[in-house]
Each structure stands twice: as C-alpha cells, then as structure tokens.
Design a protein around this motif. Structure first.
Motif, mmCIF file in Angstrom:
data_model
loop_
_atom_site.group_PDB
_atom_site.id
_atom_site.type_symbol
_atom_site.label_atom_id
_atom_site.label_comp_id
_atom_site.label_asym_id
_atom_site.label_seq_id
_atom_site.Cartn_x
_atom_site.Cartn_y
_atom_site.Cartn_z
ATOM 1 N N GLY A 81 0.832 -1.198 0.000
ATOM 2 C CA GLY A 81 0.000 0.000 0.000
ATOM 3 C C GLY A 81 0.864 1.244 0.000
ATOM 4 N N SER A 82 1.991 1.175 0.695
ATOM 5 C CA SER A 82 2.923 2.305 0.719
ATOM 6 C C SER A 82 3.420 2.623 -0.692
ATOM 7 N N VAL A 83 3.703 1.579 -1.472
ATOM 8 C CA VAL A 83 4.183 1.784 -2.838
ATOM 9 C C VAL A 83 3.077 2.387 -3.702
ATOM 10 N N GLY A 84 1.839 1.961 -3.462
ATOM 11 C CA GLY A 84 0.721 2.560 -4.185
ATOM 12 C C GLY A 84 0.622 4.052 -3.932
ATOM 13 N N ARG A 85 0.818 4.454 -2.684
ATOM 14 C CA ARG A 85 0.734 5.882 -2.346
ATOM 15 C C ARG A 85 1.940 6.655 -2.888
ATOM 16 N N LEU A 86 3.103 6.009 -2.932
ATOM 17 C CA LEU A 86 4.273 6.647 -3.541
ATOM 18 C C LEU A 86 4.030 6.879 -5.033
ATOM 19 N N CYS A 87 3.448 5.880 -5.697
ATOM 20 C CA CYS A 87 3.127 6.036 -7.120
ATOM 21 C C CYS A 87 2.135 7.170 -7.331
ATOM 22 N N LEU A 88 1.141 7.255 -6.463
ATOM 23 C CA LEU A 88 0.136 8.314 -6.581
ATOM 24 C C LEU A 88 0.791 9.687 -6.483
ATOM 25 N N GLY A 89 1.825 9.811 -5.641
ATOM 26 C CA GLY A 89 2.529 11.084 -5.537
ATOM 27 C C GLY A 89 3.131 11.511 -6.862
ATOM 28 N N VAL A 90 3.576 10.532 -7.648
ATOM 29 C CA VAL A 90 4.122 10.832 -8.972
ATOM 30 C C VAL A 90 2.997 11.048 -9.984
ATOM 31 N N PHE A 91 1.990 10.202 -9.941
ATOM 32 C CA PHE A 91 0.883 10.321 -10.885
ATOM 33 C C PHE A 91 0.182 11.673 -10.778
ATOM 34 N N GLY A 92 -0.117 12.073 -9.524
ATOM 35 C CA GLY A 92 -1.015 13.195 -9.323
ATOM 36 C C GLY A 92 -2.441 12.739 -9.616
ATOM 37 N N SER A 93 -3.420 13.510 -9.192
ATOM 38 C CA SER A 93 -4.804 13.127 -9.459
ATOM 39 C C SER A 93 -5.693 14.353 -9.422
ATOM 40 N N ARG A 94 -6.848 14.216 -10.050
ATOM 41 C CA ARG A 94 -7.860 15.253 -9.926
ATOM 42 C C ARG A 94 -8.365 15.226 -8.487
ATOM 43 N N PRO A 95 -9.023 16.295 -8.042
ATOM 44 C CA PRO A 95 -9.505 16.304 -6.659
ATOM 45 C C PRO A 95 -10.328 15.060 -6.343
ATOM 46 N N GLU A 96 -9.835 14.252 -5.440
ATOM 47 C CA GLU A 96 -10.504 13.021 -5.029
ATOM 48 C C GLU A 96 -10.050 12.710 -3.604
ATOM 49 N N PRO A 97 -10.916 12.971 -2.623
ATOM 50 C CA PRO A 97 -10.500 12.817 -1.225
ATOM 51 C C PRO A 97 -10.062 11.402 -0.855
ATOM 52 N N GLU A 98 -10.510 10.394 -1.604
ATOM 53 C CA GLU A 98 -10.179 9.018 -1.280
ATOM 54 C C GLU A 98 -9.051 8.458 -2.143
ATOM 55 N N ALA A 99 -8.377 9.317 -2.905
ATOM 56 C CA ALA A 99 -7.353 8.830 -3.845
ATOM 57 C C ALA A 99 -6.274 8.013 -3.131
ATOM 58 N N ALA A 100 -5.771 8.502 -2.005
ATOM 59 C CA ALA A 100 -4.720 7.778 -1.286
ATOM 60 C C ALA A 100 -5.229 6.442 -0.773
ATOM 61 N N THR A 101 -6.484 6.412 -0.341
ATOM 62 C CA THR A 101 -7.083 5.154 0.125
ATOM 63 C C THR A 101 -7.172 4.148 -1.009
ATOM 64 N N TYR A 102 -7.600 4.611 -2.196
ATOM 65 C CA TYR A 102 -7.700 3.707 -3.343
ATOM 66 C C TYR A 102 -6.321 3.178 -3.736
ATOM 67 N N ALA A 103 -5.317 4.053 -3.730
ATOM 68 C CA ALA A 103 -3.958 3.626 -4.074
ATOM 69 C C ALA A 103 -3.459 2.588 -3.076
ATOM 70 N N ASP A 104 -3.787 2.790 -1.831
ATOM 71 C CA ASP A 104 -3.425 1.859 -0.774
ATOM 72 C C ASP A 104 -4.093 0.504 -1.020
ATOM 73 N N GLN A 105 -5.386 0.528 -1.322
ATOM 74 C CA GLN A 105 -6.134 -0.709 -1.545
ATOM 75 C C GLN A 105 -5.606 -1.467 -2.756
ATOM 76 N N LEU A 106 -5.220 -0.736 -3.783
ATOM 77 C CA LEU A 106 -4.702 -1.392 -4.975
ATOM 78 C C LEU A 106 -3.369 -2.078 -4.678
ATOM 79 N N GLY A 107 -2.519 -1.405 -3.920
ATOM 80 C CA GLY A 107 -1.258 -2.032 -3.531
ATOM 81 C C GLY A 107 -1.485 -3.286 -2.709
ATOM 82 N N ILE A 108 -2.451 -3.246 -1.805
ATOM 83 C CA ILE A 108 -2.770 -4.415 -0.977
ATOM 84 C C ILE A 108 -3.266 -5.558 -1.850
ATOM 85 N N ALA A 109 -4.057 -5.243 -2.873
ATOM 86 C CA ALA A 109 -4.544 -6.276 -3.795
ATOM 87 C C ALA A 109 -3.379 -6.949 -4.510
#
Length: 286
Positions: free
Chosen positions: A131-159
């Motif tokens: 999940g940590s790696v998912g959130r690190l990737c999100l930092g590089v990706f960037g995203s449109r305003p989405e309050p749950e973006a970090a949570t989704y990135a975390d969940q994807l890494g866990i998957a």
C-alpha cells in the motif's frame, strides 16, 4: 564524487528495466519526467526489498534497514544515485516520503519473522510493503480532486500483494515464511508442506479451496482500488491499469488452476505483459 541528477536518474532507470519484471511494463507508459521519478521510487524500494530478501543474518539486515532510514532522513547529504534521484523527484512531485518508512516497517516484519493469525494482521503487513508503494506512485501520478485517492492507491497495492502471496506460497514456505493467515489455514484444514517431489501437498483439496477463497477476496480489493483510475490523467491511468492488469491476469490464472503454483513461481510471458500494457494505453479493459 558528485553524482549528477541525469546520471542518478539513468541509474534508476537501468535498475527498473533490469529488475521490475512486472512494473516496468506500466512505468514505460508514463511521460519522461514521471517515468524518471517513478523509476527513482522503484529503485529505492528495490534497495529495501533486497535487504529483506538477502542472505545476511537478521541483525545485519536490521542494521541495513536502519541505514536506509538514516539516509531518508537526510536525503540531501547522500551521493548515492538512488537517493539523489529520489531527492530530486520529491522536489518535483508531492511524493509522500513517509511511505518509505512504512515499507521499511513491513520489511522489518519479514526479518523478525512475524506471524499472521487473522486476515486483518496480513492487511497491516500488505499496507506497509505494498500500500505504501501505491501511495508513492500516486505522488508521482497526481490526481484530480478526489479525497479518497490515497485510500484507493493503498487498496490497490494491498490487492497486488495478496496476488504475490498466492503466487509465492511454495517459495515463501521454503524460505521459512508463511503469509496465509492461520485462521484461513485452520478454516480449510491446511497444513502447508512441500513433499519429496518438491510440490506443495494438498491431499484433501483444502489448499486449492483456500486459494480460490483468497483469490475472490483479492479481487474485491482490486475492485476497490481501481476506483482510483478515473481521477488520473490518461498516461498515469494507463500505467496504473497496466501494472494492476498484469497482476489481475496472474490472479485469474492462479484461481483457474491453483495447482499451477504448487511446484513453481507462476509468471506471465513478456508478450502477455506487453498485450496488457498496450490495452491499458488504449484505455481497453484487460
């Protein structure tokens, strides 16, 4: 000797090309600046993983992980190309460097031989190492305003990590590690063992049933995590979809025939991974 930014990124790109057997197919889909930053992130994560998976005694591994923590705390002082690249990437993008600390926590769990009784215990480990790696990737990706973006990135890494665990049951057991939660093993009446033929033993079919159940659970985590994709720009979405698509395809193969992982480490061919990446770039489902 001073390491230039260009040389540092070139080194990280080479590490990623040589060692990121699955992630490299997605990373290649990013524009050059983001690709370089994500290669830097990968290269540092690789350093951490290599310490945890190496042949050194536990005490030396823990000392190595402590050294990484120290270097992270003073990025600007390092001349190591990986740290030089990560420091520059963190200046360019909102990379949550604290996520590397969580990755270190997770690898320390491996080194100290943590056991997982409940699935919730395993999720904690997966959140640290993936999940940590998912959130690190999100930092590089960037995203449109989405309050749950970090949570989704975390969940994807866990998957993705759940998929790794199912793929590597035999290899992990041979290395003295068991990630399948005890409550799951007990529920399906499984005692993990490798027979004289080198295969995982499954005389009553309990392990096969456990793998089917765990695959269905992992698929739910993918469903949650992929809610991140609509908030990403096209190239970042393609990268994310390609990386997750390779692992989802691998999960499908395992679920289709669990015995495929009883005597080997299952993987997709380079051609199969490339097809997933192309479909991701075209915005097509895998």
């Amino acid at each position: 000797m001073t390491t230039t930014i260009e040389d540092a990124y070139a080194y990280c790109a080479q590490v990623t090309k040589e060692q990121a057997r699955n992630f490299h197919y997605g990373i290649r889909l990013l524009p050059p600046d983001k690709r370089a930053a994500l290669c830097a992130v990968y290269a540092l994560a690789r350093i951490v993983d290599d310490i945890g998976d190496g042949d050194l005694p536990a005490e030396e591994k823990l000392a190595g992980l402590a050294g990484v923590r120290k270097s992270l705390g003073d990025l600007g002082a390092s001349t190591d190309p990986v740290y030089v690249a990560v420091a520059d990437a963190a200046r360019r993008y909102p990379i949550p460097l604290g996520a590397f600390e969580e990755l270190l926590d997770g690898v320390e769990m491996d080194v100290t031989g943590r056991h997982y009784v409940r699935f919730e215990d395993l999720v904690e480990y997966c959140r640290c190492v993936a999940g940590s790696v998912g959130r690190l990737c999100l930092g590089v990706f960037g995203s449109r305003p989405e309050p749950e973006a970090a949570t989704y990135a975390d969940q994807l890494g866990i998957a993705l990590q759940q998929t790794n665990i199912l793929r590597d049951i035999r290899e992990d057991l041979l290395n003295g590690r068991v990630y399948l939660p005890k409550e799951d093993l007990d529920r399906f009446g499984v005692e993990l063992a490798v027979g004289e033929d080198g295969r995982l033993q499954d005389p009553e079919g309990g392990l096969t049933a456990l793998v089917h159940d765990a695959a269905a659970r992992a698929r739910d985590w993918y469903g949650d995590g992929l809610r991140l994709v609509p908030s990403l720009d096209r190239r970042s979405a393609a990268c994310c979809t390609a990386m997750s698509g390779i692992y989802r395809t691998l999960l499908d193969r395992i679920d289709e025939q669990p015995s495929r992982v009883f005597d080997r480490r299952l993987s997709l061919s380079g051609r199969e991974k490339a097809v997933v990446a192309v479909r991701a770039l075209l915005g097509s489902p895998r």
